[in-house]
Design a protein around this motif. Structure first.
Motif, PDB file in Angstrom:
ATOM      1  N   ARG A   6      17.230  46.483  61.278  1.00  0.00           N
ATOM      2  CA  ARG A   6      17.332  47.880  61.711  1.00  0.00           C
ATOM      3  C   ARG A   6      15.982  48.588  61.675  1.00  0.00           C
ATOM      4  N   THR A   7      14.993  47.995  61.009  1.00  0.00           N
ATOM      5  CA  THR A   7      13.666  48.618  61.008  1.00  0.00           C
ATOM      6  C   THR A   7      13.038  48.596  62.395  1.00  0.00           C
ATOM      7  N   LEU A   8      13.550  47.778  63.299  1.00  0.00           N
ATOM      8  CA  LEU A   8      13.067  47.737  64.679  1.00  0.00           C
ATOM      9  C   LEU A   8      14.034  48.393  65.657  1.00  0.00           C
ATOM     10  N   SER A   9      15.201  48.776  65.187  1.00  0.00           N
ATOM     11  CA  SER A   9      16.258  49.203  66.106  1.00  0.00           C
ATOM     12  C   SER A   9      15.939  50.493  66.838  1.00  0.00           C
ATOM     13  N   ASP A  10      15.079  51.353  66.243  1.00  0.00           N
ATOM     14  CA  ASP A  10      14.768  52.624  66.888  1.00  0.00           C
ATOM     15  C   ASP A  10      13.400  52.595  67.564  1.00  0.00           C
ATOM     16  N   TRP A  11      12.908  51.396  67.857  1.00  0.00           N
ATOM     17  CA  TRP A  11      11.581  51.244  68.451  1.00  0.00           C
ATOM     18  C   TRP A  11      11.671  50.345  69.665  1.00  0.00           C
ATOM     19  N   SER A  12      10.993  50.726  70.752  1.00  0.00           N
ATOM     20  CA  SER A  12      10.991  49.919  71.976  1.00  0.00           C
ATOM     21  C   SER A  12       9.593  49.388  72.228  1.00  0.00           C
ATOM     22  N   PRO A  13       9.374  48.086  72.111  1.00  0.00           N
ATOM     23  CA  PRO A  13       8.039  47.534  72.379  1.00  0.00           C
ATOM     24  C   PRO A  13       7.699  47.620  73.860  1.00  0.00           C
ATOM     25  N   GLU A  14       6.415  47.623  74.157  1.00  0.00           N
ATOM     26  CA  GLU A  14       5.960  47.613  75.540  1.00  0.00           C
ATOM     27  C   GLU A  14       5.688  46.195  76.033  1.00  0.00           C
ATOM     28  N   ALA A  15       5.681  45.233  75.121  1.00  0.00           N
ATOM     29  CA  ALA A  15       5.528  43.815  75.462  1.00  0.00           C
ATOM     30  C   ALA A  15       6.025  43.013  74.271  1.00  0.00           C
TER      31      ALA A  15
END
Length: 260
Positions: A6-15
């Motif tokens: 969940r530490t990545l769930s609110d983040w959208s990578p660009e690549a």
């Protein structure tokens, strides 16, 4: 403590930049078999715990380590050559993807730039991904280049001279992959299965998703999150729900590129 997904769930990578061995392709066991075959070829026994120390290490450094830990430094070059030869044979006979790798790549393909950053020789990565029908999803494949000359440059995989790309745990392969994808490192996500690779990506400034068995059941290095496999339902849901469109100024070329 395992970093939660969940530490990545609110983040959208660009690549997204994937490691190859042990992350996309089930080749780590081939490296282990190749090391054992190379040891036997020279009448040597693998030192205790060597497999853990060798995971994610560039094959040239691994050959040198094999020679040093068996007190045969004079065999470094021969062990390196044998190691690569045995590995190439094994991977050609049995190219398998890691669980969930194909689905994860296909879910993200075409929606944002994808690249591979590997310590393997370029021909190994290209052949492995090609046999798995995954190569066309990646805009760039970045591998270490030749050792730098006295000007600090080396020949890239496109045949042009540029800055030398050092192997993991140096950050070069991930720094180069982010640059080729047209994004800042801090906006990209690395997907890695080894502490060596995680260190490389972290030093390059990428966020890191660790995948696979925890290295020592406690130490996840600098990983921002960890899953046991790419077929983790929460991870695939995250990839499936990812909807950020590509920027129109991002290069859409799907052909091969190496480091420049």
């Amino acid at each position: 403590m395992t970093p939660p997904l969940r530490t990545l769930s609110d983040w959208s990578p660009e690549a997204v930049v994937f490691d190859c061995d042990g992350t996309l392709m089930d080749t780590e066991r081939h490296w282990q078999d190749a090391r054992n075959r190379a040891f036997r070829e020279f009448g040597l026994l693998p030192p205790p715990g060597f497999a853990d120390r060798a995971k994610g290490v560039h094959y040239v450094d691994c050959g040198r380590l094999m020679a040093e830990e068996t007190n045969k430094p004079e065999l470094a070059a021969d062990l390196t050559t044998a190691l690569l030869a045995h590995f190439m044979t094994l991977v050609a006979e049995d190219p398998l993807t890691m669980p969930g790798a194909g689905e994860m790549v296909r879910l993200l393909s075409g929606r944002l730039p994808l690249a591979v950053a590997s310590n393997c020789p370029l021909e190994v990565v290209e052949e492995s991904l090609g046999r798995a029908a995954l190569r066309h999803h990646f805009r760039h494949v970045v591998v270490p280049t030749r050792p730098p000359d006295d000007r600090g440059t080396a020949l890239g995989t496109d045949g042009e001279r540029g800055p030398a790309v050092r192997p993991k745990p140096w950050p070069d392969v991930y720094t180069t992959a982010a640059r080729l994808c047209g994004v800042r490192p801090e906006t990209a996500l690395a997907v890695e299965d080894s502490l060596t690779g995680i260190e490389s990506a972290w030093h390059a400034g990428l966020r890191v998703l660790g995948v696979g068995p925890l290295p020592d059941q406690a130490n996840t290095g600098h990983a921002d999150a960890w899953v046991t496999a790419l077929d983790d339902p929460e991870l695939l849901r995250w990839a499936r729900d990812w909807r950020r469109p590509l920027s129109p100024d991002v290069d859409r070329d799907q052909g091969h590129h190496g480091p420049h």
